[in-house]
Every structure is written in C-alpha cells, then in structure tokens.
Design a protein around this motif. Sequence first.
Motif, PDB file in Angstrom:
ATOM      1  N   ALA A 131       0.825  -1.210   0.000  1.00 48.80           N
ATOM      2  CA  ALA A 131       0.000   0.000   0.000  1.00 48.80           C
ATOM      3  C   ALA A 131       0.859   1.260   0.000  1.00 48.80           C
ATOM      4  O   ALA A 131       0.482   2.271  -0.608  1.00 48.80           O
ATOM      5  CB  ALA A 131      -0.940  -0.011   1.200  1.00 48.80           C
ATOM      6  N   ASP A 132       2.014   1.203   0.661  1.00 44.69           N
ATOM      7  CA  ASP A 132       2.914   2.362   0.637  1.00 44.69           C
ATOM      8  C   ASP A 132       3.352   2.679  -0.790  1.00 44.69           C
ATOM      9  O   ASP A 132       3.552   3.853  -1.137  1.00 44.69           O
ATOM     10  CB  ASP A 132       4.148   2.091   1.507  1.00 44.69           C
ATOM     11  N   LEU A 133       3.508   1.659  -1.626  1.00 48.45           N
ATOM     12  CA  LEU A 133       3.872   1.890  -3.028  1.00 48.45           C
ATOM     13  C   LEU A 133       2.707   2.495  -3.801  1.00 48.45           C
ATOM     14  O   LEU A 133       2.908   3.407  -4.611  1.00 48.45           O
ATOM     15  CB  LEU A 133       4.313   0.585  -3.685  1.00 48.45           C
ATOM     16  N   TRP A 134       1.499   1.989  -3.588  1.00 48.06           N
ATOM     17  CA  TRP A 134       0.334   2.580  -4.258  1.00 48.06           C
ATOM     18  C   TRP A 134       0.162   4.044  -3.863  1.00 48.06           C
ATOM     19  O   TRP A 134      -0.123   4.893  -4.705  1.00 48.06           O
ATOM     20  CB  TRP A 134      -0.917   1.799  -3.903  1.00 48.06           C
ATOM     21  N   CYS A 135       0.340   4.320  -2.567  1.00 48.59           N
ATOM     22  CA  CYS A 135       0.207   5.708  -2.107  1.00 48.59           C
ATOM     23  C   CYS A 135       1.358   6.566  -2.629  1.00 48.59           C
ATOM     24  O   CYS A 135       1.176   7.767  -2.870  1.00 48.59           O
ATOM     25  CB  CYS A 135       0.134   5.749  -0.582  1.00 48.59           C
ATOM     26  N   ALA A 136       2.528   5.966  -2.829  1.00 48.78           N
ATOM     27  CA  ALA A 136       3.639   6.697  -3.443  1.00 48.78           C
ATOM     28  C   ALA A 136       3.268   7.130  -4.854  1.00 48.78           C
ATOM     29  O   ALA A 136       3.569   8.263  -5.274  1.00 48.78           O
ATOM     30  CB  ALA A 136       4.896   5.828  -3.461  1.00 48.78           C
ATOM     31  N   ALA A 137       2.623   6.236  -5.601  1.00 49.94           N
ATOM     32  CA  ALA A 137       2.180   6.597  -6.952  1.00 49.94           C
ATOM     33  C   ALA A 137       1.186   7.750  -6.898  1.00 49.94           C
ATOM     34  O   ALA A 137       1.255   8.685  -7.716  1.00 49.94           O
ATOM     35  CB  ALA A 137       1.565   5.382  -7.638  1.00 49.94           C
ATOM     36  N   SER A 138       0.255   7.700  -5.958  1.00 50.23           N
ATOM     37  CA  SER A 138      -0.719   8.791  -5.820  1.00 50.23           C
ATOM     38  C   SER A 138      -0.025  10.101  -5.501  1.00 50.23           C
ATOM     39  O   SER A 138      -0.365  11.163  -6.062  1.00 50.23           O
ATOM     40  CB  SER A 138      -1.724   8.450  -4.714  1.00 50.23           C
ATOM     41  N   ALA A 139       0.963  10.050  -4.595  1.00 50.96           N
ATOM     42  CA  ALA A 139       1.690  11.265  -4.227  1.00 50.96           C
ATOM     43  C   ALA A 139       2.462  11.819  -5.411  1.00 50.96           C
ATOM     44  O   ALA A 139       2.477  13.036  -5.654  1.00 50.96           O
ATOM     45  CB  ALA A 139       2.635  10.963  -3.062  1.00 50.96           C
ATOM     46  N   LEU A 140       3.108  10.948  -6.180  1.00 53.62           N
ATOM     47  CA  LEU A 140       3.866  11.396  -7.343  1.00 53.62           C
ATOM     48  C   LEU A 140       2.951  12.089  -8.348  1.00 53.62           C
ATOM     49  O   LEU A 140       3.297  13.150  -8.893  1.00 53.62           O
ATOM     50  CB  LEU A 140       4.568  10.211  -7.995  1.00 53.62           C
ATOM     51  N   LEU A 141       1.781  11.520  -8.595  1.00 55.62           N
ATOM     52  CA  LEU A 141       0.867  12.102  -9.575  1.00 55.62           C
ATOM     53  C   LEU A 141       0.303  13.431  -9.101  1.00 55.62           C
ATOM     54  O   LEU A 141       0.001  14.314  -9.919  1.00 55.62           O
ATOM     55  CB  LEU A 141      -0.257  11.114  -9.885  1.00 55.62           C
ATOM     56  N   GLU A 142       0.176  13.593  -7.800  1.00 57.47           N
ATOM     57  CA  GLU A 142      -0.275  14.886  -7.282  1.00 57.47           C
ATOM     58  C   GLU A 142       0.821  15.932  -7.419  1.00 57.47           C
ATOM     59  O   GLU A 142       0.561  17.094  -7.757  1.00 57.47           O
ATOM     60  CB  GLU A 142      -0.701  14.753  -5.822  1.00 57.47           C
ATOM     61  N   LEU A 143       2.067  15.518  -7.176  1.00 55.52           N
ATOM     62  CA  LEU A 143       3.183  16.456  -7.224  1.00 55.52           C
ATOM     63  C   LEU A 143       3.601  16.790  -8.648  1.00 55.52           C
ATOM     64  O   LEU A 143       4.128  17.880  -8.908  1.00 55.52           O
ATOM     65  CB  LEU A 143       4.375  15.869  -6.464  1.00 55.52           C
ATOM     66  N   VAL A 144       3.393  15.856  -9.570  1.00 55.59           N
ATOM     67  CA  VAL A 144       3.813  16.044 -10.972  1.00 55.59           C
ATOM     68  C   VAL A 144       2.587  15.807 -11.853  1.00 55.59           C
ATOM     69  O   VAL A 144       2.456  14.772 -12.515  1.00 55.59           O
ATOM     70  CB  VAL A 144       4.967  15.093 -11.339  1.00 55.59           C
ATOM     71  N   PRO A 145       1.650  16.744 -11.882  1.00 54.38           N
ATOM     72  CA  PRO A 145       0.364  16.505 -12.551  1.00 54.38           C
ATOM     73  C   PRO A 145       0.480  16.278 -14.054  1.00 54.38           C
ATOM     74  O   PRO A 145      -0.436  15.697 -14.647  1.00 54.38           O
ATOM     75  CB  PRO A 145      -0.438  17.768 -12.237  1.00 54.38           C
ATOM     76  N   GLU A 146       1.594  16.685 -14.677  1.00 50.84           N
ATOM     77  CA  GLU A 146       1.712  16.434 -16.118  1.00 50.84           C
ATOM     78  C   GLU A 146       1.780  14.943 -16.426  1.00 50.84           C
ATOM     79  O   GLU A 146       1.541  14.520 -17.563  1.00 50.84           O
ATOM     80  CB  GLU A 146       2.945  17.143 -16.696  1.00 50.84           C
ATOM     81  N   LEU A 147       2.048  14.109 -15.412  1.00 49.17           N
ATOM     82  CA  LEU A 147       2.096  12.663 -15.627  1.00 49.17           C
ATOM     83  C   LEU A 147       0.711  12.034 -15.735  1.00 49.17           C
ATOM     84  O   LEU A 147       0.585  10.881 -16.134  1.00 49.17           O
ATOM     85  CB  LEU A 147       2.860  11.981 -14.484  1.00 49.17           C
TER      86      LEU A 147
END
Length: 331
Positions: A161-177
């Motif tokens: 789950a920490d990895l899934w939440c990492a993906a969510s955090a990355l997409l919030e921080l880098v919205p162009e992705l």
Amino acid sequence: MSEFEHDYPFDPAYGRNLDELLDIPAPAPPDGFDAFWQDRFEAATGVTTAPAVGPQEDERDGCRIFGVSYTSVGGLRVGGWLVLPAEGPAEHGFVIGHGYGGRQEPGADVPLPLPRSAAILPCVRGMGARSRRPGIPGESEEHVLYGIGSRATYVIGDCVADLWCAASALLELVPELTNGSEDGAGARLGYVGESFGGGLGALALPWDERFARGQLTVPTFGNHPLRATLPSVGSGESVRAYRERHPEVMNVLAYFDAATAATRIRVPMMVAPALFDPAVPPPGQFAVYNALPERRELHVLRAGHFAYAGESADLAALAEARHAFFAARPA
C-alpha cells in the motif's frame, strides 16, 4: 555445481540449472486472493496522501533530488525522495522500490531508467532512513515477521500500500504525468524494484492500472511453499525458521506470494532473476518470471546478493537492458 566459491553451509544455486529454474510454477491462489488485494488497493487509493516536498538535496545525472513525505494507509507518514528533471517538464514517471536493507539515500536509483523523468523513491514503513517508526522493526529479519499472524495485519500488505500511495503522491506532485485525467487513470507509470522491492512490485502491479510496465530484479516472495523449505540468509531464513515452528503461517503467506500475484499482471514486464543467490533463493525468483502470462522479458544474472568479479559489468548491462525495456514503450 556453482561457478562461485563461497562459505555458505548450503548451495546458493540450489542444485538447479537454468532449464530447471524455468520450469518452476506459481502456487495456486488461495480463496479470496483477488478480492483481498482489490480491497487493499481501493483502500490505498482512497487515502489523501498530502505529499510534502522538502528543500533540494542534490542535483546529478540530469536530476534534481528533494526530500518528500506522504500519508499512507493507517494514517502513517512515509518518507523518501522525489526526483525531478533538472530542466523542463517530466515526460515519464517511476515508482522505485528498495531492497530489504532499506534505502538510506537515492544512491544507484539515480540516474533514472529514462531521461526527462520524475520518480518517487519511498522508504516503506519501518525501513530505511526516512520511514523508521516506533513499534515496526527496522531490521529485515524482524520486519518480515511483523504482523505475520494474520493476512489483515501482515506488514507486507501495508508495504505494498505504501507503493500505491507513493504513486498517488507522485501524480499529485507532478500533474503532467496524469495526461489530463483527474483521478490519475490516464497515467502510464513505470515500476522498478529489486529484491524486497521486486517482490512488493509483483504484489502491487496486478491491481493498479496506473502502471504501464515494470522491471523486477531478483524478486523475493516467490513460491512460498518451495521457498520456505530452502535455507538462505536474511529475511528468507527468518520466515523459514518461523514456518518450522508455526506451519499454519503458510495460510497467511499464500496471500503474499509474488509468483501467484504475477499470474495476474497484464502489462509488459522485465525480470532479472539470478542463478546464484544466498539471500533470495533463485527458484522463487524464477517462479515470479515464469508466472507472468504474457509480454515478458528475461535478463538472467549470474548472481544476486553476492559480490563477484565482473559484477559491475553485469549490473551495467542490466541498466542498459532496463533502459531499452522502458524506452521501447515509455512509461
């Protein structure tokens, strides 16, 4: 007979050649396997991750590196690093898992598999320099047993789950992705994980359509029924010894088998298992690769978790193969 001289009281090649390793199957899933992981995934993607970025800590290999933290399941804050292109917007995104030694710094994970990429390098709960937490053991031999009495409490599920939440955090921080999608469904991320991170990746990828492809190196947690009978060192030996005292633990481990999960992966994968490995028995590593149903690439390593002459050249060849794999259909 192994090509390497060693002092282990067992054979880290486990008496198997490549052809034999390529015949090792995945265990059948236990009842409710898919529902268990779908529920875990839905809970994780429902978390408000509230990522926070610290000051820049380094710049190298065309990347700027920042400290980062975010919220994962159970309200736990997880730390790590955020990597952004030194110039221009990010064109690719990656979540990069770490081994069972934890992650003390970005290290060899930078440079990233592709230029002009953004990535998040989390330290999963209890591990590494930035996610040590009271009550969660920080050493692999103890961490791998934390909560193992139940599938609901086993720490490995929360690490996924920490990895899934990492993906969510990355997409919030880098919205162009996100490619313009509000929920991140348009993202096409890549996953890279080695050893512990390889096993976690195999468990995470079947359920998360935000990932377009993944690369796993010497992945752990493959074929627990076989793995638990093979002597090793580190976390694997800790589980084997526990299973001898508590055979009922196999009912829990069945839900955390990376080879079983790999049968559900539907995106292109590259796996780099080793023929010789004292920490993660090669039969389990190859079981993960063998279980992949389609679109898979194999990059065989001579050894894992073992220093040997020529290792640097072999790792450079793996990095080149990884780059080619992701460049073929960029994440």
